[in-house]
Design a protein around this motif. Structure first.
Motif, short mmCIF file in Angstrom:
data_model
loop_
_atom_site.label_atom_id
_atom_site.label_comp_id
_atom_site.label_asym_id
_atom_site.label_seq_id
_atom_site.Cartn_x
_atom_site.Cartn_y
_atom_site.Cartn_z
N PHE A 70 5.36 19.38 6.88
CA PHE A 70 5.73 18.38 5.92
C PHE A 70 5.52 16.94 6.38
N TYR B 23 0.58 -1.39 3.32
CA TYR B 23 -0.19 -1.23 2.09
C TYR B 23 -1.67 -1.14 2.41
N VAL C 111 -1.77 12.75 -1.28
CA VAL C 111 -0.32 12.85 -1.45
C VAL C 111 0.40 12.66 -0.12
N ILE C 112 -0.12 13.30 0.91
CA ILE C 112 0.53 13.19 2.21
C ILE C 112 0.57 11.74 2.66
N GLN D 43 0.44 9.08 0.75
CA GLN D 43 1.37 8.33 -0.08
C GLN D 43 2.80 8.55 0.40
N VAL D 44 3.12 9.79 0.66
CA VAL D 44 4.48 10.08 1.11
C VAL D 44 4.78 9.36 2.41
N SER E 198 4.84 5.54 2.03
CA SER E 198 5.97 5.11 1.22
C SER E 198 7.27 5.22 2.01
N GLU E 199 7.35 6.27 2.81
CA GLU E 199 8.56 6.39 3.64
C GLU E 199 8.67 5.22 4.60
N LEU F 112 7.37 2.27 4.20
CA LEU F 112 7.71 1.07 3.42
C LEU F 112 9.20 1.06 3.09
N ALA F 113 9.68 2.22 2.68
CA ALA F 113 11.09 2.32 2.33
C ALA F 113 11.97 1.94 3.51
N TRP G 77 12.01 -1.88 4.10
CA TRP G 77 12.83 -2.62 3.15
C TRP G 77 14.30 -2.26 3.25
N ALA G 78 14.54 -1.00 3.54
CA ALA G 78 15.95 -0.57 3.65
C ALA G 78 16.65 -1.36 4.75
#
Lengths: 478, 571
Positions: free
Chosen positions: B93, B418, B542-543, B545-546, B549-550, B552-553, B556-557
């Protein structure tokens, strides 16, 4: 200052000399005088070395300005989150509060005449107000009225800025524009209501409590008869002064050369540049989010169709990818909206606040000029009076009255000027604290929104990944 | 990372060469690397004066090693493993963590060669082929020896093409287990020759399309930029040929890769040999009698070519017009229902591919610009931070400056993420472009089939005409007792022509059948490959992007957490 200005007749020469020398020494100091005032022959100006009080910290500020406990509850300032529009009173029992919300924008009228009206709800327990809750209907121009009144009466205070008029007609009634303006107006009144001086303004009370007709009457009375002509007159005078200045060879209108003040001006102008740039980028970022959202949705559609060509279960995986793309497109649009409201708008507000500070610069400059001119004229009158005294002229009495009036006027101007300085020194502290809080919140919401968006994206794709894995297994690939 | 080259490639209508120079879809890490190798130079050129936005000079972003804190690995190998697509076999995963362990496996390919060591479907395909490595390198400028009348006009580039093959398959292989390596110098013109020969010899196959001659680019682009673009395009092209189950094994291709000196590749021996089974004198019969003598046998199986046999072109054109407008049903029509259905499907697919790849470009552009704007906002905040820090009088200003810096850093980080994400996205979605490119090959294979059919049709209607004439002559001559000598002679001549034409028809039909067979096999092969490619594209997309994005998250978190004190009611 007053010691110098109020010197008696015998001190005339000495005082003049002193004035000159102080000027010279002041101008000659190596500190940051960007604008040296050169005195044309035959006239002199008082160069008022305004030394603002040392930076005040919050406690001294409170001691200076706030009188009630209520003020305590207003620090840190209330403004910021859009949610605040529907806030409930902070202190339901006992402690004084004044909370206002601007809600329910409604479009009224048609065509060019059309405008938006808002419901302004005031909740308070302050005795000056008529009751605990009052609802009035106001339109944008009423807010402008309040703003202008305050700007006129409270020179030196950074009057909370209003959202700008919409330049582009076609956006005027877009839901987004209306909502942004509503939010900005809400912030505007609440800033006034939480300002230690402004909240005591009669105009605020009028604005919050008078019924619509009364409001209309007051506005038309003022704008119709007094305000505009006065403005025009002032403008005319300004122009005239400028022309005379040029004609008489005065190089520049007098300006303060206080280094602290220079620094502040420099700061504010620089800040405006930086903020404008940042805000521009924020606008673009909003746009980019929208565009990406748009293209994701298009991409999703195309991918779905492509998947249909494949037919079998791989087609289903494509379809899944396609629908997630479309889903994410919506999320991106939402985040674009969030950015607009909670990040771009605060930045724009920041720019407006800075511009409002610049307004007070010009008030201060005007006050300073008036103060200088009057002081000078008083001086001349005083000299003249002493001459007449010596000559024992009949005009002495007349001149003395004139002198006294002028002196009073001059002192009043000086006082006004000093009030402006004092207010500005306090205001700048307020401004900085308020902006730190507001930007902190904007940053928070920005980061939170971005994090949420990224998480949503990750989640959506992750679910597609599961489908892909399942497909790979079932079809024996990999 | 997303160099301007890519950006411009997407701005302009996608030309083939440009698309190929993007070269990103290839699931093989090393192919990607070599394809991207041209990019860093142009990036650094474009982004000077902008320290924040300037990407590191290579594709190895330091951020990947610092941000995710995978320990131990040397920066480059970690970074490259990070950038490489996860090998699809062992995708678990969370690809990047699991992939770290494999950091070393990709690094062997760092020399830019096309070692295909991962297990993506494409490389699996490659593994089945005989080629271990094909690289195009070392472009060299040469002077045209003959007819260089214009000074400077007669120069061209040659490229060193190095091939390593499994020895068992090498043409001179003598059973040794060591792989054999060849190196030849070829110029672009030779590649054109190769592709022409292949097109002649392998009608009905989906022959990967050759890079364009790109006359315009050669004028517009900087010389070295152009040469590099062409080099990588050639490399990709050769790999595609090598991966093709039939072309890869063909003599033409072998000769191209192995024969020292000037490229021989004379007339297509293959066709000539294939003609032996139906060896007859052929096509000039098409244009009438008497000329049968000097016909090259294989010509009938070739589509009519401009200039050489105009008469045939006219004839076939007439046939085509008759088919189209005459309302007369030709003697032999395309009856293969399955094929017709398939053909329609392919047309549909082409259309969807085309729109999907367009949308993919738009998407990539969108991602690109959101990253850029994020970077610019970061930059603006950094300037603001600097300004506030310099001008700070009150502590509240300093606090604000610190917060701003926090956000600025995050924005810059996000911008980098990005851009990395986008480079990967480009790479994965380029599968769409590539298959769109293959549709060209499909179409030309289909039109080979059509033209072969047309030849058959022409020959058949010729036969009908000839037979009618013989019948008429016979009828006429039978009326005269004892026969009409000249008519009988004419009949004999016609019978001879008919015989030859019958042979030609037989030959043409066989060719047509062969093409049909090729079409069918190729369609099946392509379907399978496309499924594999699409699957790995989706997965890779998809991989990535996931994973990004993680990241990036997380970025920002952290900021959101740091600024959470500003939320009212929270303090």
């Amino acid at each position: 200052m007053s010691a110098l200005g109020g010197g008696g007749g015998a001190l005339r020469n000495a005082s003049t000399a002193l004035a000159i020398s102080s000027t010279e020494s002041f101008a000659g100091t190596p500190s940051c005088h960007t604008k040296r005032v050169r005195r044309p022959p035959g006239s002199f100006y008082w160069l008022h070395a305004v030394t603002p009080a040392p930076p005040l910290d919050t406690t001294t500020l409170k001691q200076l300005v706030f009188v009630s406990d209520y003020a305590e509850s207003m620090i840190p300032p209330e403004i910021g989150p859009p949610k605040s529009s529907s806030q409930s009173p902070r202190s339901p029992s006992g402690a004084p509060f004044l909370s206002i919300s601007v809600t329910d924008p409604v479009k009224l009228g048609n065509g060019v005449q059309a405008y938006i009206s808002y419901r302004v709800i005031t909740k308070t327990n302050l005795p000056e107000f008529q009751g605990p809750e009052k609802i009035v209907i106001r339109r944008y121009s009423d807010f402008v009225w309040l703003h202008d009144k305050l700007a006129d009466k409270y020179k030196g205070i950074f009057i909370p800025p209003l959202p700008e008029k919409s330049a582009v007609e076609k956006f005027r009634f877009s839901a987004e524009f209306i909502e942004m303006r509503r939010q900005a107006l809400d912030i505007f009144v609440n800033r006034i209501a939480s300002h230690p001086e402004l909240k005591q303004s009669e105009d605020l009370k009028t604005f919050l409590e008078e019924d619509e007709e009364a409001m209309e009457r007051i506005r038309s009375f003022e704008t119709g008869i007094f305000k505009k002509p006065a403005d025009l007159l002032q403008m005319f005078k300004d122009v005239q002064t400028k022309v005379t200045d040029v004609v008489l060879g005065k190089e520049k209108p007098v300006e303060e050369t206080d280094p602290e003040y220079e620094k502040l001006k420099h700061y504010i102008f620089g800040l405006e540049d930086h903020l404008t740039e940042t805000q521009k980028q924020a606008v673009r970022l909003v746009k980019r989010h929208r565009e990406l959202g748009q293209s994701l949705s298009e991409f999703g559609k195309a991918i779905k169709l492509l998947g249909a060509c494949e037919g079998d279960s791989l087609g289903k995986v494509f379809a899944e990818l396609g629908s997630k793309s479309e889903l994410l497109s919506i999320k991106l649009q939402k985040e674009a909206h969030n950015l607009l409201m909670n990040f771009e708008e605060p930045l724009k507000d920041y720019v407006r606040c800075v511009q409002s500070i610049k307004d007070s610069f010009s008030h201060r400059a005007n006050a300073f000029r008036l103060h200088c001119e009057l002081t000078e004229t008083t001086k001349l009158k005083e000299i003249n009076l002493e001459k007449l005294n010596l000559m024992r002229s009949d005009k002495t009495r007349e001149a003395e009255i004139e002198y006294r009036e002028l002196k009073a006027e001059s002192e009043e101007a000086t006082r006004r000027f000093e009030t402006i300085i004092k207010r500005m020194n306090e205001e700048i502290v307020r401004f900085q604290e308020q902006k730190t809080a507001e930007m902190g919140l904007a940053f928070h919401l920005f980061a939170k929104g971005q994090a949420k968006l990224a998480n949503d994206i990750a989640d959506a794709w992750r679910s597609v990944l599961t489908k892909i894995e399942a497909y790979s297994l079932s079809s024996g690939h990999d | 990372m997303m160099g301007p080259e890519i950006a411009s490639g997407f701005d302009s209508p996608p030309e083939r060469e440009e698309m190929e120079s993007l070269a990103l879809s290839d699931a093989s890490a090393s192919a990607y690397r070599s394809a991207m190798s041209s990019i860093p130079a142009s990036i650094s050129a474009s982004s000077d004066g902008d320290p924040l936005l300037a990407p590191p000079p290579t594709l190895h972003f330091p951020i990947s090693s610092s941000a995710s804190g995978h320990g131990g690995n040397p920066a480059t190998s970690t970074a490259s493993s990070f950038l490489d697509p996860p090998s699809y076999a062992d995708v678990v995963f969370s690809p990047f963590n699991s992939h770290n362990g494999h950091g070393g496996c990709g690094s062997g390919a760092d020399n830019g060669s096309l070692l295909r060591s991962d297990s993506s479907p494409r490389s699996a395909r490659a593994a089945k082929s005989d080629y271990i490595k094909i690289s195009v390198s070392n472009p060299h400028k040469e002077q045209e020896t003959a007819n260089s009348l214009v000074p400077g006009g007669g120069t061209y580039f040659t490229y060193l093409i190095t091939t390593r093959m499994r020895s068992g398959f090498a043409s001179n292989g003598d059973g040794e287990s060591e792989p054999v390596e060849f190196g030849v110098r070829r110029r672009f013109r030779d590649v054109v020759t190769l592709s022409d020969r292949l097109a002649e010899a392998y009608r009905g196959f989906f022959i990967p399309p050759r890079p364009d001659k790109s006359v315009v680019e050669s004028q517009v682009l900087q010389k070295n930029e152009f040469v590099e673009q062409r080099r990588s395009a050639l490399e990709k092209y050769l790999w595609r040929l090598a991966e093709h189950p039939v072309i890869g094994k063909s003599d033409e291709f072998r000769v191209f890769l192995q024969a020292k000196g000037k490229l021989p590749l004379p007339t297509t021996t293959d066709v000539a040999s294939r003609m032996l089974d139906g060896a007859v004198r052929l096509p000039k019969q098409l244009f009438g009698e008497g000329a049968a003598a000097q016909v090259v046998p294989q010509e009938v199986v070739q589509p009519a070519k401009g200039g050489r046999d105009l008469l045939r072109i006219f004839k076939e054109l007439k046939q085509a017009v008759t088919n189209e407008w005459g309302g007369v049903k030709p003697l032999l029509v395309e009856e293969d229902k399955e094929f017709l259905e398939k053909k329609e499907k392919m047309q549909d697919l082409e259309q969807q591919l085309s729109s999907a790849s367009q949308q993919a470009e738009v998407l990539v552009n969108g991602q690109q610009s959101i990253g850029e704007t994020m970077g610019e906002i970061g930059l603006a905040f950094i300037k603001l931070t600097k300004f506030e820090t310099e001008e700070a009088v009150y502590s509240s200003q300093r606090i604000r400056a610190a917060d701003t810096k926090n956000v600025a850093t995050a924005a810059v980080k996000a911008s980098r993420l990005y851009r990395e994400l986008n480079a990967q996205t480009v790479k994965h979605l380029d599968t769409l472009h590539e298959h769109l490119g293959l549709m060209l090959a499909v179409n030309s294979a289909f039109s080979e089939r059509t033209s072969a059919l047309l030849t058959v049709q022409t020959l058949m209607s010729d036969l009908t005409t000839l037979n009618t004439r013989v019948d008429k002559l016979e009828a006429a001559s039978s009326k005269i007792f004892g026969g009409d000598r000249s008519r009988l002679h004419k009949i004999e001549e016609l019978r001879e022509t008919i015989r030859v034409t019958e042979d030609a028809k037989g030959c043409a039909i066989r060719e047509y059948e062969r093409i049909k067979e090729n079409n069918r096999n190729e369609l099946n092969r392509l379907d399978q490959e496309r499924k594999d490619d699409f699957l790995s594209m989706l997965k890779g997309f998809v991989i990535n992007q996931v994973a990004y994005s993680e990241k990036l998250a997380n970025v920002w978190a952290t900021v959101a957490e740091d600024t959470s004190t500003y939320v009212r009611g929270n303090s």
